[in-house]
Write a protein that holds these residues in place. Structure first.
Motif, PDB file in Angstrom:
ATOM      1  N   ARG A  20      -7.321   2.507   6.964  1.00 49.30           N
ATOM      2  CA  ARG A  20      -7.645   1.927   5.662  1.00 49.30           C
ATOM      3  C   ARG A  20      -9.037   1.268   5.697  1.00 49.30           C
ATOM      4  NH1 ARG A  20      -3.305  -1.271   2.269  1.00 49.30           N
ATOM      5  NH2 ARG A  20      -2.663   0.869   2.029  1.00 49.30           N
ATOM      6  N   LEU A  21      -9.357   0.626   6.805  1.00 47.69           N
ATOM      7  CA  LEU A  21     -10.664  -0.003   6.947  1.00 47.69           C
ATOM      8  C   LEU A  21     -11.776   1.050   6.967  1.00 47.69           C
ATOM      9  CD1 LEU A  21     -12.089  -2.696   7.335  1.00 47.69           C
ATOM     10  CD2 LEU A  21     -11.854  -2.362   9.801  1.00 47.69           C
ATOM     11  N   ALA A  22     -11.542   2.165   7.647  1.00 45.85           N
ATOM     12  CA  ALA A  22     -12.526   3.253   7.676  1.00 45.85           C
ATOM     13  C   ALA A  22     -12.697   3.865   6.285  1.00 45.85           C
ATOM     14  CB  ALA A  22     -12.102   4.322   8.674  1.00 45.85           C
ATOM     15  N   GLY A  23     -11.592   3.983   5.558  1.00 48.21           N
ATOM     16  CA  GLY A  23     -11.685   4.504   4.195  1.00 48.21           C
ATOM     17  C   GLY A  23     -12.470   3.576   3.279  1.00 48.21           C
ATOM     18  N   ALA A  24     -12.274   2.277   3.443  1.00 47.06           N
ATOM     19  CA  ALA A  24     -13.013   1.320   2.625  1.00 47.06           C
ATOM     20  C   ALA A  24     -14.502   1.375   2.945  1.00 47.06           C
ATOM     21  CB  ALA A  24     -12.471  -0.086   2.851  1.00 47.06           C
ATOM     22  N   ILE A  25     -14.844   1.489   4.211  1.00 45.19           N
ATOM     23  CA  ILE A  25     -16.256   1.572   4.605  1.00 45.19           C
ATOM     24  C   ILE A  25     -16.882   2.851   4.075  1.00 45.19           C
ATOM     25  CG2 ILE A  25     -17.781   1.830   6.600  1.00 45.19           C
ATOM     26  CD1 ILE A  25     -15.923  -0.123   8.087  1.00 45.19           C
ATOM     27  N   ALA A  26     -16.146   3.964   4.148  1.00 43.96           N
ATOM     28  CA  ALA A  26     -16.674   5.234   3.634  1.00 43.96           C
ATOM     29  C   ALA A  26     -16.882   5.176   2.126  1.00 43.96           C
ATOM     30  CB  ALA A  26     -15.726   6.377   3.998  1.00 43.96           C
ATOM     31  N   ALA A  65     -21.980   9.643 -26.103  1.00 47.36           N
ATOM     32  CA  ALA A  65     -21.941  10.039 -24.693  1.00 47.36           C
ATOM     33  C   ALA A  65     -21.921   8.806 -23.788  1.00 47.36           C
ATOM     34  CB  ALA A  65     -23.147  10.913 -24.358  1.00 47.36           C
ATOM     35  N   PHE A  66     -22.614   7.743 -24.202  1.00 49.63           N
ATOM     36  CA  PHE A  66     -22.610   6.488 -23.453  1.00 49.63           C
ATOM     37  C   PHE A  66     -21.199   5.901 -23.390  1.00 49.63           C
ATOM     38  CE2 PHE A  66     -22.885   1.804 -24.023  1.00 49.63           C
ATOM     39  CZ  PHE A  66     -23.288   1.474 -22.744  1.00 49.63           C
ATOM     40  N   ILE A  67     -20.498   5.899 -24.533  1.00 51.32           N
ATOM     41  CA  ILE A  67     -19.133   5.372 -24.572  1.00 51.32           C
ATOM     42  C   ILE A  67     -18.220   6.192 -23.657  1.00 51.32           C
ATOM     43  CG2 ILE A  67     -17.109   5.009 -26.050  1.00 51.32           C
ATOM     44  CD1 ILE A  67     -19.321   3.031 -26.609  1.00 51.32           C
ATOM     45  N   TYR A  68     -18.331   7.515 -23.719  1.00 55.17           N
ATOM     46  CA  TYR A  68     -17.491   8.360 -22.869  1.00 55.17           C
ATOM     47  C   TYR A  68     -17.840   8.178 -21.393  1.00 55.17           C
ATOM     48  CZ  TYR A  68     -15.049  10.826 -26.547  1.00 55.17           C
ATOM     49  OH  TYR A  68     -14.213  11.135 -27.585  1.00 55.17           O
ATOM     50  N   SER A  69     -19.114   7.969 -21.078  1.00 52.67           N
ATOM     51  CA  SER A  69     -19.484   7.757 -19.677  1.00 52.67           C
ATOM     52  C   SER A  69     -18.931   6.429 -19.165  1.00 52.67           C
ATOM     53  CB  SER A  69     -21.000   7.827 -19.499  1.00 52.67           C
ATOM     54  OG  SER A  69     -21.628   6.737 -20.143  1.00 52.67           O
ATOM     55  N   LEU A  70     -18.894   5.399 -20.014  1.00 51.24           N
ATOM     56  CA  LEU A  70     -18.286   4.133 -19.604  1.00 51.24           C
ATOM     57  C   LEU A  70     -16.791   4.314 -19.321  1.00 51.24           C
ATOM     58  CD1 LEU A  70     -19.891   1.442 -21.924  1.00 51.24           C
ATOM     59  CD2 LEU A  70     -20.307   1.836 -19.515  1.00 51.24           C
ATOM     60  N   PHE A  71     -16.117   5.081 -20.174  1.00 56.21           N
ATOM     61  CA  PHE A  71     -14.695   5.350 -19.952  1.00 56.21           C
ATOM     62  C   PHE A  71     -14.497   6.124 -18.649  1.00 56.21           C
ATOM     63  CE2 PHE A  71     -10.754   7.709 -20.417  1.00 56.21           C
ATOM     64  CZ  PHE A  71      -9.884   6.696 -20.798  1.00 56.21           C
ATOM     65  N   ALA A  72     -15.375   7.080 -18.378  1.00 54.33           N
ATOM     66  CA  ALA A  72     -15.256   7.878 -17.154  1.00 54.33           C
ATOM     67  C   ALA A  72     -15.466   7.019 -15.915  1.00 54.33           C
ATOM     68  CB  ALA A  72     -16.261   9.026 -17.179  1.00 54.33           C
ATOM     69  N   VAL A  73     -16.438   6.114 -15.961  1.00 55.27           N
ATOM     70  CA  VAL A  73     -16.680   5.234 -14.818  1.00 55.27           C
ATOM     71  C   VAL A  73     -15.479   4.309 -14.610  1.00 55.27           C
ATOM     72  CG1 VAL A  73     -18.103   3.318 -14.000  1.00 55.27           C
ATOM     73  CG2 VAL A  73     -19.185   5.341 -14.936  1.00 55.27           C
ATOM     74  N   GLY A  74     -14.918   3.778 -15.688  1.00 58.22           N
ATOM     75  CA  GLY A  74     -13.740   2.928 -15.573  1.00 58.22           C
ATOM     76  C   GLY A  74     -12.550   3.673 -15.003  1.00 58.22           C
ATOM     77  N   TRP A  75     -12.344   4.905 -15.455  1.00 58.48           N
ATOM     78  CA  TRP A  75     -11.242   5.719 -14.951  1.00 58.48           C
ATOM     79  C   TRP A  75     -11.430   6.013 -13.465  1.00 58.48           C
ATOM     80  CZ3 TRP A  75     -11.103  10.645 -12.851  1.00 58.48           C
ATOM     81  CH2 TRP A  75      -9.834  11.198 -12.689  1.00 58.48           C
ATOM     82  N   ARG A  80     -10.098   5.044  -7.829  1.00 56.92           N
ATOM     83  CA  ARG A  80     -10.604   4.772  -6.486  1.00 56.92           C
ATOM     84  C   ARG A  80      -9.910   3.567  -5.866  1.00 56.92           C
ATOM     85  NH1 ARG A  80     -13.984   1.442  -3.935  1.00 56.92           N
ATOM     86  NH2 ARG A  80     -14.435   0.272  -5.817  1.00 56.92           N
ATOM     87  N   VAL A  81      -9.802   2.487  -6.618  1.00 60.55           N
ATOM     88  CA  VAL A  81      -9.166   1.279  -6.100  1.00 60.55           C
ATOM     89  C   VAL A  81      -7.674   1.518  -5.850  1.00 60.55           C
ATOM     90  CG1 VAL A  81      -8.514  -1.069  -6.739  1.00 60.55           C
ATOM     91  CG2 VAL A  81     -10.855  -0.299  -7.069  1.00 60.55           C
ATOM     92  N   ASP A  82      -7.036   2.246  -6.749  1.00 59.63           N
ATOM     93  CA  ASP A  82      -5.610   2.533  -6.559  1.00 59.63           C
ATOM     94  C   ASP A  82      -5.384   3.394  -5.325  1.00 59.63           C
ATOM     95  OD1 ASP A  82      -2.858   2.534  -7.185  1.00 59.63           O
ATOM     96  OD2 ASP A  82      -3.079   4.523  -8.098  1.00 59.63           O
ATOM     97  N   GLY A  83      -6.250   4.361  -5.112  1.00 66.09           N
ATOM     98  CA  GLY A  83      -6.105   5.213  -3.935  1.00 66.09           C
ATOM     99  C   GLY A  83      -6.399   4.487  -2.639  1.00 66.09           C
ATOM    100  N   LEU A  84      -7.327   3.553  -2.679  1.00 59.11           N
ATOM    101  CA  LEU A  84      -7.706   2.849  -1.463  1.00 59.11           C
ATOM    102  C   LEU A  84      -6.690   1.782  -1.078  1.00 59.11           C
ATOM    103  CD1 LEU A  84      -9.823   2.400   0.737  1.00 59.11           C
ATOM    104  CD2 LEU A  84     -10.966   0.820  -0.797  1.00 59.11           C
ATOM    105  N   LEU A  92      -5.940   5.104 -16.664  1.00 59.01           N
ATOM    106  CA  LEU A  92      -6.484   4.833 -17.992  1.00 59.01           C
ATOM    107  C   LEU A  92      -6.307   6.061 -18.872  1.00 59.01           C
ATOM    108  CD1 LEU A  92      -9.836   3.030 -17.138  1.00 59.01           C
ATOM    109  CD2 LEU A  92      -7.697   2.012 -17.859  1.00 59.01           C
ATOM    110  N   ARG A  93      -5.844   5.844 -20.085  1.00 60.19           N
ATOM    111  CA  ARG A  93      -5.666   6.946 -21.035  1.00 60.19           C
ATOM    112  C   ARG A  93      -6.265   6.535 -22.370  1.00 60.19           C
ATOM    113  NH1 ARG A  93      -0.740   7.244 -18.219  1.00 60.19           N
ATOM    114  NH2 ARG A  93      -0.511   9.260 -17.231  1.00 60.19           N
TER     115      ARG A  93
END
Length: 125
Positions: A20-26, A65-75, A80-84, A92-93
């Protein structure tokens, strides 16, 4: 009441495993490389959208496109955090639109049709 036969819930370990520590560093290394690029793209969409807004409203496309990119970054960050950390976060839906067409888009984005644009009295009851 606990008895000798009851099953206690499993407690999570507070110590991090080496994997888990190696995954966080990566992931932090990848964020350090890709993060500035993502931030540049998001800020460019916003600034180009605002800059081109007076030019026949072309900037609206970039702002959407800016709004959709913000949603994509949030998703992506939520996944990423859930997987780590295995937190069990819900994905997010986007909210479903209440009405079809542009009226549903305006209603779901917070714009009310009964509110006049200039602050005058509304014609609808």
């Amino acid at each position: 009441m606990t008895t000798a036969t009851s099953v206690l819930p499993r407690r999570r370990s507070t110590t991090a495993s080496p994997l888990r520590l190696a995954g966080a560093i990566a992931q932090l290394a990848a964020l350090g490389l890709v993060g500035p690029l993502v931030l540049t793209v998001v800020l460019t969409l916003f600034s180009v959208g605002l800059g081109l807004l007076p030019v026949l409203g072309i900037g609206v496309v970039f702002l959407i496109a800016f709004i959709y990119s913000l949603f994509a970054v949030g998703w992506l960050e939520t996944a990423r955090v859930d997987g780590l950390y295995d937190l069990g976060l819900p994905a997010l839906r986007p909210r479903p639109r209440p009405d079809p067409g542009p009226a549903g888009c305006c209603t779901s984005s917070g714009i009310r049709r009964s509110t006049p644009p200039c602050g005058g009295r509304s014609r609808t009851p």
